[in-house]
Design an enzyme around this catalytic site. Sequence first.
Site, PDB file in Angstrom:
ATOM      1  N   HIS A   1     -34.450  15.822 -41.337  1.00  0.00           N
ATOM      2  CA  HIS A   1     -33.862  14.468 -40.997  1.00  0.00           C
ATOM      3  C   HIS A   1     -35.105  14.176 -40.365  1.00  0.00           C
ATOM      4  O   HIS A   1     -36.228  14.319 -39.962  1.00  0.00           O
ATOM      5  CB  HIS A   1     -32.953  14.215 -40.487  1.00  0.00           C
ATOM      6  CG  HIS A   1     -32.850  15.136 -38.682  1.00  0.00           C
ATOM      7  ND1 HIS A   1     -33.012  16.290 -38.135  1.00  0.00           N
ATOM      8  CD2 HIS A   1     -32.947  13.747 -37.491  1.00  0.00           C
ATOM      9  CE1 HIS A   1     -32.779  16.320 -36.666  1.00  0.00           C
ATOM     10  NE2 HIS A   1     -32.888  14.718 -36.457  1.00  0.00           N
TER      11      HIS A   1
ATOM     12  N   HIS B   1     -36.124  12.447 -37.898  1.00  0.00           N
ATOM     13  CA  HIS B   1     -35.637  11.432 -36.664  1.00  0.00           C
ATOM     14  C   HIS B   1     -37.221  12.198 -36.165  1.00  0.00           C
ATOM     15  O   HIS B   1     -37.812  12.793 -36.759  1.00  0.00           O
ATOM     16  CB  HIS B   1     -35.579  11.876 -35.200  1.00  0.00           C
ATOM     17  CG  HIS B   1     -33.905  11.630 -35.239  1.00  0.00           C
ATOM     18  ND1 HIS B   1     -32.647  11.716 -34.962  1.00  0.00           N
ATOM     19  CD2 HIS B   1     -33.246  10.104 -35.746  1.00  0.00           C
ATOM     20  CE1 HIS B   1     -31.754  11.087 -35.235  1.00  0.00           C
ATOM     21  NE2 HIS B   1     -32.131  10.019 -35.431  1.00  0.00           N
TER      22      HIS B   1
ATOM     23  N   ASP C   1     -39.260  13.578 -33.265  1.00  0.00           N
ATOM     24  CA  ASP C   1     -39.454  14.805 -32.982  1.00  0.00           C
ATOM     25  C   ASP C   1     -39.388  15.263 -34.244  1.00  0.00           C
ATOM     26  O   ASP C   1     -39.480  17.198 -33.191  1.00  0.00           O
ATOM     27  CB  ASP C   1     -38.944  14.750 -31.646  1.00  0.00           C
ATOM     28  CG  ASP C   1     -36.812  15.052 -32.182  1.00  0.00           C
ATOM     29  OD1 ASP C   1     -36.786  13.590 -32.860  1.00  0.00           O
ATOM     30  OD2 ASP C   1     -36.383  16.131 -31.215  1.00  0.00           O
ATOM     31  N   HIS C   2     -38.684  15.268 -35.044  1.00  0.00           N
ATOM     32  CA  HIS C   2     -39.204  16.322 -36.572  1.00  0.00           C
ATOM     33  C   HIS C   2     -40.054  16.254 -37.613  1.00  0.00           C
ATOM     34  O   HIS C   2     -39.927  17.535 -37.983  1.00  0.00           O
ATOM     35  CB  HIS C   2     -37.310  16.116 -36.894  1.00  0.00           C
ATOM     36  CG  HIS C   2     -36.193  17.050 -36.078  1.00  0.00           C
ATOM     37  ND1 HIS C   2     -35.582  18.257 -36.087  1.00  0.00           N
ATOM     38  CD2 HIS C   2     -35.133  16.424 -34.904  1.00  0.00           C
ATOM     39  CE1 HIS C   2     -34.801  18.856 -34.995  1.00  0.00           C
ATOM     40  NE2 HIS C   2     -34.886  17.060 -34.230  1.00  0.00           N
TER      41      HIS C   2
ATOM     42  N   HIS D   1     -25.447  13.641 -37.688  1.00  0.00           N
ATOM     43  CA  HIS D   1     -26.362  13.106 -37.198  1.00  0.00           C
ATOM     44  C   HIS D   1     -27.447  11.775 -37.228  1.00  0.00           C
ATOM     45  O   HIS D   1     -27.254  11.087 -36.999  1.00  0.00           O
ATOM     46  CB  HIS D   1     -27.028  14.016 -36.547  1.00  0.00           C
ATOM     47  CG  HIS D   1     -27.866  14.206 -36.040  1.00  0.00           C
ATOM     48  ND1 HIS D   1     -27.661  13.908 -34.725  1.00  0.00           N
ATOM     49  CD2 HIS D   1     -29.676  14.610 -36.009  1.00  0.00           C
ATOM     50  CE1 HIS D   1     -29.168  14.115 -34.081  1.00  0.00           C
ATOM     51  NE2 HIS D   1     -30.074  13.767 -34.727  1.00  0.00           N
TER      52      HIS D   1
ATOM     53  N   ASP E   1     -30.867  19.331 -36.287  1.00  0.00           N
ATOM     54  CA  ASP E   1     -29.907  18.712 -35.001  1.00  0.00           C
ATOM     55  C   ASP E   1     -28.087  18.776 -35.481  1.00  0.00           C
ATOM     56  O   ASP E   1     -27.760  18.062 -35.036  1.00  0.00           O
ATOM     57  CB  ASP E   1     -30.142  17.276 -35.186  1.00  0.00           C
ATOM     58  CG  ASP E   1     -31.842  16.924 -33.488  1.00  0.00           C
ATOM     59  OD1 ASP E   1     -31.878  18.571 -33.695  1.00  0.00           O
ATOM     60  OD2 ASP E   1     -32.156  16.388 -33.965  1.00  0.00           O
TER      61      ASP E   1
ATOM     62  N   HIS F   1     -33.194  22.206 -31.616  1.00  0.00           N
ATOM     63  CA  HIS F   1     -33.619  22.619 -29.379  1.00  0.00           C
ATOM     64  C   HIS F   1     -33.245  23.816 -28.994  1.00  0.00           C
ATOM     65  O   HIS F   1     -31.957  23.979 -29.142  1.00  0.00           O
ATOM     66  CB  HIS F   1     -32.596  21.219 -29.147  1.00  0.00           C
ATOM     67  CG  HIS F   1     -33.517  20.091 -30.071  1.00  0.00           C
ATOM     68  ND1 HIS F   1     -34.478  19.036 -29.703  1.00  0.00           N
ATOM     69  CD2 HIS F   1     -33.340  18.863 -31.219  1.00  0.00           C
ATOM     70  CE1 HIS F   1     -34.555  17.755 -30.168  1.00  0.00           C
ATOM     71  NE2 HIS F   1     -34.077  18.206 -30.915  1.00  0.00           N
TER      72      HIS F   1
HETATM   73 ZN   LIG Z   1     -32.848  14.451 -34.301  1.00  0.00          ZN
END
Ligand SMILES: [Zn+2]
Length: 261
Positions: free
Chosen positions: A55, A57, A59-60, A114, A133, A171
């Site tokens: 996805h 985001h 941090d990915h 998400h 996530d 995570h």
């Molecule tokens: Zn995320």
Amino acid sequence: MPTPKVSFIRAFRDNYIWMIESGSQAVLVDPGDATPVLNTFKQRKLKLAGILLTHKHNDHTGGVANLLKKNNVPVYGPAKDGIQTVTHPLKEGDTVTFDALDGLTLSVLDVPGHTLGHIAYYAESQKWLFCGDLLFGAGCGRIFEGTPAQMHESINKVASLPDDTLVYAGHEYTIPNLKFAAAVEPDNPAIPERVKTCMEKRRKYMPTLPSTIAQEKATNPFMRADQATIIDRMASLEKLSKKTPVAAFTAIREWKDSFVG
Ligand SMILES: [Zn+2]
């Protein structure tokens, strides 16, 4: 013939960048940061063969542009999440095969909630699920874009995978999630058992992941929202207006959003 295996690279505070490797070839899942990846690749003399994104985001995905500077590799990702660096957009039912990973094939599942475009990758031959996530150890991602009903359906979709499927989540949240799970189900003995084994792993600075679908079914309140015991419990706490799985799921997610362990 070699077989691919999964290892991990830590990023930020609690992200795992999962790496599927065979020999010197490696495919990354959700490289949010290029620095730890480049260090690992240098140390272990690995070659990048591709990138899988679940996805949008940062941090990915944040490390992708940097990794592409030195490696011209395909970047697979959700068709619907608007990620600029994706070269091969994917949707439910698509498959990805890597010759560099001994022909490993992963199939794509749409798992919105998400984010609306969120996808997961399932390697049927190995029973590996890379779920970003969508799902965490004993928990699930926050619902930023979808509806609770969508997230509930997405989680039920992966719950139908074989019990021994390994769950590679994005995570390290398992222990705080289990504290919440124990508040939802104080009488579920599988929860303190899992806390114990996870604490042992964390004491050795080991990931609590991958978990299995069976473990999640036994301890993850978001995967147990269809159970009569959970629905009754949420009703007894006066958190439900009607006794349905979606209402229970929604109430558990709302409770978790404000839960202080
Ligand atoms: Zn995320």
